[in-house]
Design a protein around this motif. Structure first.
Motif, short mmCIF file in Angstrom:
data_model
loop_
_atom_site.label_atom_id
_atom_site.label_comp_id
_atom_site.label_asym_id
_atom_site.label_seq_id
_atom_site.Cartn_x
_atom_site.Cartn_y
_atom_site.Cartn_z
N ALA A 223 6.91 6.00 3.41
CA ALA A 223 5.80 6.90 3.07
C ALA A 223 6.21 8.31 3.48
CB ALA A 223 4.51 6.49 3.77
N PRO A 224 6.88 9.04 2.57
CA PRO A 224 7.34 10.39 2.91
C PRO A 224 6.23 11.31 3.39
CG PRO A 224 8.33 9.64 0.85
CD PRO A 224 7.29 8.63 1.22
N GLU A 225 5.01 11.09 2.92
CA GLU A 225 3.90 11.96 3.32
C GLU A 225 3.72 11.98 4.83
OE1 GLU A 225 -0.90 12.47 2.54
OE2 GLU A 225 0.20 10.82 1.63
N VAL A 226 3.99 10.85 5.49
CA VAL A 226 3.87 10.78 6.95
C VAL A 226 5.24 10.65 7.60
CG1 VAL A 226 1.50 9.94 7.01
CG2 VAL A 226 3.38 8.29 6.77
N ARG A 227 6.27 11.03 6.84
CA ARG A 227 7.65 11.06 7.34
C ARG A 227 8.11 9.70 7.85
NH1 ARG A 227 7.90 17.02 10.41
NH2 ARG A 227 7.25 18.21 8.57
N ARG A 228 7.81 8.69 7.08
CA ARG A 228 8.29 7.34 7.41
C ARG A 228 9.25 6.87 6.32
NH1 ARG A 228 5.50 3.77 10.99
NH2 ARG A 228 6.85 2.12 10.20
N ASN A 229 10.45 6.51 6.74
CA ASN A 229 11.43 5.88 5.87
C ASN A 229 12.19 4.88 6.71
OD1 ASN A 229 13.39 5.08 4.11
ND2 ASN A 229 14.45 7.05 3.99
N ASP A 230 11.67 3.65 6.76
CA ASP A 230 12.31 2.60 7.56
C ASP A 230 13.50 2.06 6.77
OD1 ASP A 230 10.23 3.13 9.26
OD2 ASP A 230 9.07 1.36 8.72
N ARG A 231 14.54 2.88 6.69
CA ARG A 231 15.64 2.60 5.78
C ARG A 231 16.48 1.40 6.19
NH1 ARG A 231 17.15 7.02 8.81
NH2 ARG A 231 19.25 7.02 9.72
N PHE A 232 16.37 0.97 7.43
CA PHE A 232 17.15 -0.18 7.87
C PHE A 232 16.41 -1.50 7.66
CE2 PHE A 232 18.83 3.32 10.58
CZ PHE A 232 20.10 3.35 10.01
N ALA A 233 15.20 -1.43 7.10
CA ALA A 233 14.43 -2.67 6.87
C ALA A 233 15.10 -3.50 5.78
CB ALA A 233 13.01 -2.31 6.45
N HIS A 234 15.19 -4.81 6.02
CA HIS A 234 15.72 -5.76 5.05
C HIS A 234 14.61 -6.73 4.69
CE1 HIS A 234 19.45 -4.07 6.48
NE2 HIS A 234 20.10 -4.68 5.51
N MET A 235 14.29 -6.82 3.40
CA MET A 235 13.09 -7.52 2.96
C MET A 235 13.38 -8.46 1.79
SD MET A 235 10.88 -4.00 3.05
CE MET A 235 12.37 -3.12 2.55
N GLY A 236 12.52 -9.46 1.64
CA GLY A 236 12.61 -10.33 0.49
C GLY A 236 11.73 -9.86 -0.65
N THR A 237 10.65 -9.18 -0.32
CA THR A 237 9.70 -8.66 -1.31
C THR A 237 9.24 -7.28 -0.89
OG1 THR A 237 8.90 -10.92 -1.69
CG2 THR A 237 7.55 -9.13 -2.54
N VAL A 238 9.12 -6.38 -1.86
CA VAL A 238 8.64 -5.03 -1.59
C VAL A 238 7.47 -4.72 -2.52
CG1 VAL A 238 9.18 -2.56 -1.74
CG2 VAL A 238 10.85 -4.15 -0.76
N ILE A 239 6.39 -4.20 -1.96
CA ILE A 239 5.30 -3.66 -2.77
C ILE A 239 5.55 -2.16 -2.87
CG2 ILE A 239 2.82 -3.30 -2.99
CD1 ILE A 239 2.44 -5.79 -1.21
N ALA A 240 5.59 -1.66 -4.10
CA ALA A 240 5.96 -0.26 -4.33
C ALA A 240 4.92 0.45 -5.19
CB ALA A 240 7.32 -0.19 -5.02
N VAL A 241 4.75 1.73 -4.91
CA VAL A 241 4.00 2.63 -5.79
C VAL A 241 5.01 3.58 -6.39
CG1 VAL A 241 2.19 4.37 -5.95
CG2 VAL A 241 1.90 2.41 -4.41
N ALA A 242 5.03 3.67 -7.72
CA ALA A 242 6.02 4.46 -8.43
C ALA A 242 5.39 5.68 -9.09
CB ALA A 242 6.74 3.61 -9.48
#
Length: 247
Positions: A223-242
């Motif tokens: 969430a760039p708006e709150v300066r969050r980029n958990d770039r090291f997260a490894h996931m099986g499923t992602v919910i995204a807003v495009a």
């Protein structure tokens, strides 16, 4: 002249931001802090992505960004979207672009996913919902995207019956609920919290009648708006807003 330049600058910024403008805020609830981001499925593009067929590599927010760029889109928001097996395959229902990639899981088992009732987050045409698994199996709503997880946090306005107000099980947790106006609320705790307190965030602070736990051990946020980029997260499923890139 200054007013004209200001108007041009605002117009340019709206093109960069795209149609989906993040709406994240920090909420204090029962002495714990949460980041809550809300999106309107009637106006904004909410999707669920799983690991590609034949791949055993985890999803990352970087991988989702790369995927979106192929269609001239960008990642506005991302959150881990459910539980997975070793190899990153989904434990429960996964629907992408109307195709069921993994069926609804109504089995019994161990772990949070099987702490019944569990449930499904889904996105239809201009709508989104959270529904308990058995209710979803009966209703079978037409969905474009869906992810099953568990346990449910709130079911028809009631806290999950297995949650204890004095539990000593404390983790960073994230989940999703539906606001009274139909918008989708995604929440992640800043620190460790118990299930019961997290559920009351959705019911009492946000007014959600239904909310679903997504995970605790791999809770992450883009969430760039709150300066969050958990770039090291490894996931099986992602919910995204495009959002759409300007041509």
């Amino acid at each position: 002249m200054k007013r004209r330049l200001l108007g041009l600058a605002l117009a340019a910024s709206s093109l960069v931001a795209g149609p989906a403008s993040a709406a994240c805020e920090e909420i204090l609830h029962l002495a714990d802090r949460y980041i809550v981001c809300t999106y309107d499925p009637a106006r904004e593009t909410i999707r669920v992505y799983g690991v590609p067929d034949g791949s055993s590599e985890a999803l990352t927010y970087g991988a989702v960004r790369d995927l979106l760029r192929q269609d001239r889109e960008f990642l506005v928001f991302g959150m881990n979207g459910g539980m997975y097996h070793p190899g990153y395959g989904p434990v429960g229902l996964l629907v992408e672009y109307g195709r069921e990639r993994h069926p609804l899981n109504r089995d019994a088992g161990e772990g949070n996913f099987f702490l019944k009732p569990n449930g499904v987050f889904y996105v239809g045409k201009g709508t989104a919902g959270v529904m308990e698994t058995e209710a979803f199996a009966k209703a079978r709503p037409e969905v474009q995207f869906a992810s099953q997880s568990g346990p449910m946090l709130v079911v028809d306005g009631r806290i999950h019956p297995r949650f204890l107000a004095n539990s000593d099980s404390l983790y960073v947790r994230n989940g999703v609920g539906i606001l009274p106006d139909g918008r989708v609320a995604f929440a992640i705790s800043r620190g460790v919290v118990r299930f019961h307190d997290f559920a009351t965030l959705f019911r009492d602070a946000l007014g959600c009648r239904n909310a679903l736990f997504l995970d605790g051990s791999i809770s992450s946020l883009y969430a760039p708006e709150v300066r969050r980029n958990d770039r090291f997260a490894h996931m099986g499923t992602v919910i995204a807003v495009a959002g759409g890139l300007p041509y």
